[in-house]
Design an enzyme around this catalytic site. Sequence first.
Site, PDB file in Angstrom:
ATOM      1  N   GLY A  42       0.808  -1.213   0.000  1.00 12.61           N
ATOM      2  CA  GLY A  42       0.000   0.000   0.000  1.00 12.61           C
ATOM      3  C   GLY A  42       0.836   1.255   0.000  1.00 12.61           C
ATOM      4  O   GLY A  42       0.487   2.249   0.641  1.00 12.61           O
ATOM      5  N   ALA A  43       1.947   1.240  -0.739  1.00 15.76           N
ATOM      6  CA  ALA A  43       2.907   2.340  -0.689  1.00 15.76           C
ATOM      7  C   ALA A  43       2.620   3.447  -1.691  1.00 15.76           C
ATOM      8  O   ALA A  43       3.418   4.373  -1.825  1.00 15.76           O
ATOM      9  CB  ALA A  43       4.321   1.792  -0.909  1.00 15.76           C
TER      10      ALA A  43
ATOM     11  N   GLY B 235      -0.809   7.758   1.282  1.00 17.52           N
ATOM     12  CA  GLY B 235      -1.077   7.733   2.713  1.00 17.52           C
ATOM     13  C   GLY B 235       0.092   7.279   3.562  1.00 17.52           C
ATOM     14  O   GLY B 235       1.244   7.665   3.359  1.00 17.52           O
TER      15      GLY B 235
ATOM     16  N   GLY C 145       1.512   4.363   3.824  1.00 16.42           N
ATOM     17  CA  GLY C 145       2.497   3.554   3.136  1.00 16.42           C
ATOM     18  C   GLY C 145       3.493   4.393   2.375  1.00 16.42           C
ATOM     19  O   GLY C 145       4.706   4.138   2.404  1.00 16.42           O
TER      20      GLY C 145
ATOM     21  N   SER D 153      -5.153  -1.397  14.189  1.00 12.02           N
ATOM     22  CA  SER D 153      -5.955  -0.215  14.493  1.00 12.02           C
ATOM     23  C   SER D 153      -6.640  -0.387  15.840  1.00 12.02           C
ATOM     24  O   SER D 153      -6.936  -1.509  16.266  1.00 12.02           O
ATOM     25  CB  SER D 153      -7.026  -0.008  13.411  1.00 12.02           C
ATOM     26  OG  SER D 153      -7.953   0.988  13.798  1.00 12.02           O
TER      27      SER D 153
ATOM     28  N   TYR E 219     -14.665  -4.516   9.845  1.00 12.21           N
ATOM     29  CA  TYR E 219     -13.362  -3.850   9.944  1.00 12.21           C
ATOM     30  C   TYR E 219     -12.679  -4.216  11.259  1.00 12.21           C
ATOM     31  O   TYR E 219     -11.484  -4.555  11.291  1.00 12.21           O
ATOM     32  CB  TYR E 219     -13.537  -2.338   9.848  1.00 12.21           C
ATOM     33  CG  TYR E 219     -12.239  -1.571   9.983  1.00 12.21           C
ATOM     34  CD1 TYR E 219     -11.276  -1.618   8.982  1.00 12.21           C
ATOM     35  CD2 TYR E 219     -11.984  -0.794  11.114  1.00 12.21           C
ATOM     36  CE1 TYR E 219     -10.079  -0.913   9.106  1.00 12.21           C
ATOM     37  CE2 TYR E 219     -10.803  -0.085  11.244  1.00 12.21           C
ATOM     38  CZ  TYR E 219      -9.857  -0.145  10.235  1.00 12.21           C
ATOM     39  OH  TYR E 219      -8.673   0.544  10.372  1.00 12.21           O
TER      40      TYR E 219
END
Length: 295
Positions: A26-27, A30, A32, A148, A174
């Site tokens: 996920g780079a 955000g 990442g 999270s 989630y």
Amino acid sequence: MTPDAVTTDEVLKDVDLRGKVMAVTGASGGLGLETARALAARGAEVVLLVRDPARCGEALRVTGRSGQLITLDLATLEGVRAGAARLLERWPRIDVLVNNAGVMATPLGRTAQGFELQLGTNHLGHFLLTALVAPRLAADGRVVNVASRGHLVSGMNWDDPHYLGRPYRKWEAYGQSKTANILFTLGLARHGYSAYAVHPGMVATDLYRHLGEADQAAVQNRPAGSEATVKSIAQGAATIAWAATVEGVASGSYVADCAVTMAAPHATDPEAVERLWTWSQEQVRERFPVRRMES
């Protein structure tokens, strides 16, 4: 500077990462993207593991010569296997794997294998990726799982984790996926790996942008219409960078604000740790190699 306000560059200011290979999912944006930038700035060779290479112009710019790109789609096990194969073909040793990518509070959706989308992407895709990379982790290598505080919403529903029969609730789904991130981290520690689960805090990223006002208020634990106190992206990524480089913190720790903190009992239960490990192996059809850490 309070721990919740420290930035990635401040966390890493005295850290030399030259010669290290660090892969970040996920780079493309955000947390990442900021994590990859900060690690590259301290000399690491950073591998950007992303679903859509077309979105990685900024990531490649800020990581410069240190940034390398691999396409990897966590929502399909074939995509994970293909991406992991390309990663390991080019880099025989990985020092740090940052499992950062994720989705939050989506409508009911499914991965290519029929997994509930949040559990499939946030946990099972990363579980398979880590299992495939594990044999190439350096002796002092580690895994960082971005979890999270949302794990407080729900533990694992073992009777129907993929919402095949029960009503779908997006925040519950989630929370279940984030609980899985923490249980997985403890499983890694139990099976001989150095691993940390990170709560980055409430961060102003694109993950929040697609939520309505009521949903944003819910995730930020505030009344609708009131202002929220959120971290900047650099402040949120600071604990990820800290977990990727800190020394002397016990493997399996759940961390926030660059310090060890406590997760909910349902996310640390030893029986749930082993049950998730076994169940995840069955789901992705990959046995996880066991490694004994040197004393």
